[in-house]
Enzyme design. Structure first.
Site, PDB file in Angstrom:
ATOM      1  N   LYS A  60       0.840  -1.202   0.000  1.00 54.35           N
ATOM      2  CA  LYS A  60       0.000   0.000   0.000  1.00 54.35           C
ATOM      3  C   LYS A  60       0.877   1.255   0.000  1.00 54.35           C
ATOM      4  O   LYS A  60       0.594   2.228  -0.699  1.00 54.35           O
ATOM      5  CB  LYS A  60      -0.951  -0.025   1.207  1.00 54.35           C
ATOM      6  CG  LYS A  60      -2.047  -1.060   1.036  1.00 54.35           C
ATOM      7  CD  LYS A  60      -2.793  -1.408   2.302  1.00 54.35           C
ATOM      8  CE  LYS A  60      -3.716  -2.609   2.039  1.00 54.35           C
ATOM      9  NZ  LYS A  60      -4.350  -3.161   3.238  1.00 54.35           N
ATOM     10  N   GLN A 104      -4.794  -1.897   9.430  1.00 56.35           N
ATOM     11  CA  GLN A 104      -4.564  -3.193   8.792  1.00 56.35           C
ATOM     12  C   GLN A 104      -5.133  -4.307   9.672  1.00 56.35           C
ATOM     13  O   GLN A 104      -4.832  -4.404  10.853  1.00 56.35           O
ATOM     14  CB  GLN A 104      -3.051  -3.401   8.570  1.00 56.35           C
ATOM     15  CG  GLN A 104      -2.704  -4.653   7.805  1.00 56.35           C
ATOM     16  CD  GLN A 104      -3.251  -4.670   6.375  1.00 56.35           C
ATOM     17  OE1 GLN A 104      -3.134  -3.698   5.637  1.00 56.35           O
ATOM     18  NE2 GLN A 104      -3.872  -5.778   5.986  1.00 56.35           N
ATOM     19  N   ASP A 127     -11.205   2.314   3.506  1.00 59.79           N
ATOM     20  CA  ASP A 127     -11.383   0.871   3.335  1.00 59.79           C
ATOM     21  C   ASP A 127     -12.854   0.526   3.072  1.00 59.79           C
ATOM     22  O   ASP A 127     -13.167  -0.562   2.604  1.00 59.79           O
ATOM     23  CB  ASP A 127     -10.950   0.154   4.637  1.00 59.79           C
ATOM     24  CG  ASP A 127      -9.720  -0.708   4.421  1.00 59.79           C
ATOM     25  OD1 ASP A 127      -9.407  -1.016   3.255  1.00 59.79           O
ATOM     26  OD2 ASP A 127      -9.081  -1.077   5.423  1.00 59.79           O
TER      27      ASP A 127
END
Ligand code: NAD
Length: 290
Positions: A60, A104, A127
């Site tokens: 990322k 995460q 997200d």
């Protein structure tokens, strides 16, 4: 019929190629944002040292760099408490220079994922996991759609694969992949079957799919018996067998039957990351309009 090399190439859904196209359009938007004095920025939080998570966070970060997005990485020890993590998220929620926040997953077992997801300001939830944003998938007005399902739709669009009226079977019902994808395909008027580990006769249901999507994490679960002739197969799974990354689908066994297929690696994964960057820039552009 046995496929030769060029038949195989024609069947491959090239996730890296589509991701590169998305990233180049993001980069152009980033240049314009910077000219207006806004530097799009994403904060990525990693708690602990789960090896797969370390790799995902690195990917990322690299994608952000390629797009010109600032990425702020916060790494905390496994011992971080839930309260401490919520406080860190609160700081980022209040930081006007941060446009996207990503925690995460998975988190250590003493930290509740649900609470953490809900702690992120929905306007920075790049997200797409906050319950408010998840609910808005139903009404098709979510500010951010979850990255993996949205990446899969982008793949289908890129190759002109319609789903309206098609029989789409999704194996796997997680909150981050299977469930939102089911709704997003329904929004496109597909007939959707959503299966889980307790579903009876998964193979028989899967073998009737025009579009088969597998997101179980069970390496090589899907062989030719699960696949209808001419089906499109999307493999979301990521597993590590003896140091080699592979997906849910046994590629060699199904390649003769499919019309299109995603490889692992190089299929869904790059799209997930590209959509995350797209969501971050969308959030930053929202700042421009304020
Ligand atoms: P999860 O573990 O939360 O859920 C797995 C789902 O699969 C569950 O609904 C379970 O019931 C179902 N399942 C498991 N075995 C099954 C079987 N034999 N038959 C039918 N259903 C079965 O998983 P997740 O977070 O959705 O991730 C799934 C896989 O996708 C993992 O390998 C993960 O690493 C991968 N993943 C990849 C990306 C990407 O960008 N490529 C993104 C997210 C997840």
């Amino acid at each position: 019929m046995i496929c030769n090399n060029s038949d195989i190439q024609n069947k491959i859904i090239d996730g890296r190629l589509i991701a590169r196209n998305i990233e180049s359009s993001i980069s152009e938007k980033v240049i314009k944002l910077k000219q207006s004095g806004i530097v799009p920025a994403i904060a990525v939080i990693l708690v602990g040292e789960d090896p797969a998570s370390v790799v995902y966070v690195r990917n990322k970060e690299r994608a952000a760099q390629r797009c010109g997005i600032l990425s702020k990485k916060d790494i905390y020890p496994e011992s971080l408490t839930e309260k401490e993590l919520i406080n860190k998220i609160e700081e980022l929620n209040n930081d006007p220079l941060i446009h996207g926040i990503l925690v995460q997953l998975p988190l250590p077992s003493h930290i509740g994922e649900k609470k953490i997801t809900e702690a992120i300001n929905p306007s920075k939830d790049v997200d797409g996991f906050h319950p408010l944003n998840v609910g808005k998938i139903f009404t098709e007005n979510a500010p951010f759609y979850p990255c993996t399902p949205y990446g899969i739709l982008k793949m289908l669009d890129y190759y002109d694969i319609p789903v309206k009226g098609k029989n789409c079977v999704i194996i796997g019902q997680s909150n981050i992949v299977g469930k939102p994808l089911a709704v997003m395909l329904m929004n496109r008027l597909a007939a959707v079957s959503s299966l889980n580990i307790f579903t009876k006769d998964v193979k028989s249901i899967a073998s009737k799919a025009d579009v088969l999507i597998s997101a179980t994490g069970k390496a090589h679960l899907i062989d030719d018996g699960y696949v209808k002739d001419g089906a499109v197969v999307i493999d979301v799974g990521i597993a590590n067998i003896g140091g080699k990354i592979c997906g849910d689908v046994n590629f060699d066994k199904v390649i003769n039957k499919v019309s299109k297929i995603t490889p692992v690696p190089g299929g869904v994964g790059p799209l997930t990351v590209a959509v995350l960057m797209e969501n971050t820039v969308k959030s930053a552009m929202g700042r421009l309009q304020k």
